[in-house]
Design a protein around this motif. Structure first.
Motif, PDB file in Angstrom:
ATOM      1  N   VAL A  28      11.939 -56.552  73.853  1.00  0.00           N
ATOM      2  CA  VAL A  28      12.806 -55.122  73.662  1.00  0.00           C
ATOM      3  C   VAL A  28      11.833 -54.190  72.665  1.00  0.00           C
ATOM      4  O   VAL A  28      11.348 -55.273  71.423  1.00  0.00           O
ATOM      5  CB  VAL A  28      13.770 -55.125  72.488  1.00  0.00           C
ATOM      6  CG1 VAL A  28      14.269 -55.000  72.305  1.00  0.00           C
ATOM      7  CG2 VAL A  28      14.732 -56.694  74.041  1.00  0.00           C
ATOM      8  N   THR A  29      11.661 -52.971  72.327  1.00  0.00           N
ATOM      9  CA  THR A  29      11.231 -52.629  70.619  1.00  0.00           C
ATOM     10  C   THR A  29      12.072 -51.762  70.330  1.00  0.00           C
ATOM     11  O   THR A  29      13.371 -50.923  70.941  1.00  0.00           O
ATOM     12  CB  THR A  29      10.362 -51.295  71.717  1.00  0.00           C
ATOM     13  OG1 THR A  29       9.450 -52.094  72.169  1.00  0.00           O
ATOM     14  CG2 THR A  29       9.382 -50.533  70.489  1.00  0.00           C
ATOM     15  N   LEU A  30      12.709 -51.833  68.832  1.00  0.00           N
ATOM     16  CA  LEU A  30      13.397 -51.390  67.672  1.00  0.00           C
ATOM     17  C   LEU A  30      12.894 -50.234  67.210  1.00  0.00           C
ATOM     18  O   LEU A  30      12.105 -50.425  66.205  1.00  0.00           O
ATOM     19  CB  LEU A  30      13.678 -52.380  67.071  1.00  0.00           C
ATOM     20  CG  LEU A  30      14.634 -51.576  66.450  1.00  0.00           C
ATOM     21  CD1 LEU A  30      15.810 -51.353  66.383  1.00  0.00           C
ATOM     22  CD2 LEU A  30      14.953 -53.397  64.694  1.00  0.00           C
ATOM     23  N   THR A  31      13.233 -49.187  67.414  1.00  0.00           N
ATOM     24  CA  THR A  31      12.108 -48.246  67.267  1.00  0.00           C
ATOM     25  C   THR A  31      13.690 -47.497  65.702  1.00  0.00           C
ATOM     26  O   THR A  31      14.669 -47.129  66.099  1.00  0.00           O
ATOM     27  CB  THR A  31      12.057 -47.126  67.098  1.00  0.00           C
ATOM     28  OG1 THR A  31      11.303 -47.843  68.738  1.00  0.00           O
ATOM     29  CG2 THR A  31      10.997 -45.982  66.728  1.00  0.00           C
ATOM     30  N   LEU A  32      12.785 -47.232  64.185  1.00  0.00           N
ATOM     31  CA  LEU A  32      13.358 -47.383  63.111  1.00  0.00           C
ATOM     32  C   LEU A  32      12.973 -45.895  62.858  1.00  0.00           C
ATOM     33  O   LEU A  32      11.714 -46.059  62.593  1.00  0.00           O
ATOM     34  CB  LEU A  32      13.993 -47.978  61.875  1.00  0.00           C
ATOM     35  CG  LEU A  32      14.729 -49.435  62.261  1.00  0.00           C
ATOM     36  CD1 LEU A  32      14.254 -50.280  61.443  1.00  0.00           C
ATOM     37  CD2 LEU A  32      15.539 -49.259  63.650  1.00  0.00           C
ATOM     38  N   THR A  33      14.199 -44.327  61.995  1.00  0.00           N
ATOM     39  CA  THR A  33      13.179 -43.109  61.656  1.00  0.00           C
ATOM     40  C   THR A  33      14.250 -42.833  61.060  1.00  0.00           C
ATOM     41  O   THR A  33      15.752 -42.595  61.404  1.00  0.00           O
ATOM     42  CB  THR A  33      13.341 -42.080  63.207  1.00  0.00           C
ATOM     43  OG1 THR A  33      12.525 -43.247  64.349  1.00  0.00           O
ATOM     44  CG2 THR A  33      12.138 -41.491  62.525  1.00  0.00           C
ATOM     45  N   GLY A  34      13.967 -42.162  59.828  1.00  0.00           N
ATOM     46  CA  GLY A  34      14.655 -41.642  58.884  1.00  0.00           C
ATOM     47  C   GLY A  34      14.026 -40.252  58.568  1.00  0.00           C
ATOM     48  O   GLY A  34      12.686 -40.201  58.315  1.00  0.00           O
ATOM     49  N   TRP A  35      15.162 -39.343  58.356  1.00  0.00           N
ATOM     50  CA  TRP A  35      14.713 -38.135  57.810  1.00  0.00           C
ATOM     51  C   TRP A  35      15.547 -37.338  57.515  1.00  0.00           C
ATOM     52  O   TRP A  35      15.993 -37.438  57.389  1.00  0.00           O
ATOM     53  CB  TRP A  35      14.368 -37.171  59.115  1.00  0.00           C
ATOM     54  CG  TRP A  35      15.638 -36.413  59.785  1.00  0.00           C
ATOM     55  CD1 TRP A  35      15.699 -35.466  59.775  1.00  0.00           C
ATOM     56  CD2 TRP A  35      15.086 -37.326  60.814  1.00  0.00           C
ATOM     57  NE1 TRP A  35      16.616 -35.877  61.611  1.00  0.00           N
ATOM     58  CE2 TRP A  35      16.472 -36.577  61.957  1.00  0.00           C
ATOM     59  CE3 TRP A  35      15.194 -38.713  61.358  1.00  0.00           C
ATOM     60  CZ2 TRP A  35      16.699 -37.166  63.396  1.00  0.00           C
ATOM     61  CZ3 TRP A  35      15.452 -38.958  63.381  1.00  0.00           C
ATOM     62  CH2 TRP A  35      16.469 -38.371  63.693  1.00  0.00           C
ATOM     63  N   ARG A  36      14.824 -36.474  56.208  1.00  0.00           N
ATOM     64  CA  ARG A  36      15.964 -35.886  55.840  1.00  0.00           C
ATOM     65  C   ARG A  36      16.862 -33.896  57.024  1.00  0.00           C
ATOM     66  O   ARG A  36      15.723 -34.343  57.568  1.00  0.00           O
ATOM     67  CB  ARG A  36      15.815 -34.022  54.568  1.00  0.00           C
ATOM     68  CG  ARG A  36      15.338 -35.239  53.461  1.00  0.00           C
ATOM     69  CD  ARG A  36      14.827 -33.939  52.038  1.00  0.00           C
ATOM     70  NE  ARG A  36      14.721 -35.408  50.867  1.00  0.00           N
ATOM     71  CZ  ARG A  36      15.239 -35.825  50.429  1.00  0.00           C
ATOM     72  NH1 ARG A  36      16.477 -36.255  50.721  1.00  0.00           N
ATOM     73  NH2 ARG A  36      15.222 -36.816  49.416  1.00  0.00           N
ATOM     74  N   GLU A  37      18.435 -34.584  56.816  1.00  0.00           N
ATOM     75  CA  GLU A  37      18.746 -32.986  57.253  1.00  0.00           C
ATOM     76  C   GLU A  37      18.276 -31.528  57.970  1.00  0.00           C
ATOM     77  O   GLU A  37      18.212 -31.524  56.890  1.00  0.00           O
ATOM     78  CB  GLU A  37      20.142 -32.638  57.295  1.00  0.00           C
ATOM     79  CG  GLU A  37      21.342 -32.055  58.903  1.00  0.00           C
ATOM     80  CD  GLU A  37      22.475 -33.125  58.196  1.00  0.00           C
ATOM     81  OE1 GLU A  37      23.409 -31.132  58.638  1.00  0.00           O
ATOM     82  OE2 GLU A  37      23.016 -33.551  57.804  1.00  0.00           O
ATOM     83  N   GLY A  38      17.841 -31.371  59.150  1.00  0.00           N
ATOM     84  CA  GLY A  38      16.875 -29.841  58.857  1.00  0.00           C
ATOM     85  C   GLY A  38      15.111 -30.363  59.255  1.00  0.00           C
ATOM     86  O   GLY A  38      14.831 -29.387  59.069  1.00  0.00           O
TER      87      GLY A  38
END
Length: 167
Positions: A28-38
């Motif tokens: 299983v691959t768990l990918t996490l990504t976070g960014w500012r809206e827009g």
């Protein structure tokens, strides 16, 4: 059977995407990504974890904590832990103390068991054990309640050398 599960969580002005996917049902691959809206082109946080599918259930709590840590790093206040997560970590969480357990708690503490070991025995948080000990008049912060070789539960508050306890 391959699968892909995708969630996007808006937190304040940030968005976090959590994707869990498998091509072969073995890994299983768990990918996490976070960014500012827009501004999805400029990630604030990103990471990938690959693990055997049979380990996913055992690592659920650790992954939950990783997601919470990611929120903190991105300047989003940490949510209150889910009661279900606390119950998995500490099966006795929220249960009332019964007199027999109170007696055993006091006995184990004075026999030199650490607060961490006592907490594990009763399925409670270390803070819950410390609080109950204080309620019963056995304050783990006081040196007279520590074994001669030191008190791990008490060392959180003060070093034995500072207060003159036996070294």
């Amino acid at each position: 059977m391959a699968f892909r599960h995708l969630n996007e969580l808006p937190l304040g002005d940030k968005v976090f995407r959590i994707e869990l996917a498998s091509e072969d049902d073995r890994e299983v691959t768990l990918t996490l990504t976070g960014w500012r809206e827009g501004a999805a082109a400029t990630p604030l946080a990103t990471g990938k974890l690959r693990l055997p599918v049979e380990d996913v259930a055992n690592l659920r709590i650790a992954l939950n904590r990783a997601l919470r840590a990611m929120a903190i790093v991105a300047d989003v206040s940490e949510p209150i832990p889910d009661r279900d997560v606390l119950r998995e970590l500490y099966p006795g969480h929220g249960a009332p103390w019964v007199p027999q357990h109170e007696e055993e708690l006091t006995r184990r503490f004075h026999d030199g068991d650490t607060v961490a070991r006592i907490a594990a025995r009763f399925g409670r948080t270390p803070d819950s054990v410390r609080t109950k000990l204080r309620e019963l008049g056995h304050d783990p912060r006081k040196p007279e309640y520590c074994p001669p070789d030191g008190c791990l539960s008490w060392s959180r508050y003060a070093s034995p050398s500072i207060v003159g306890a036996a070294e």
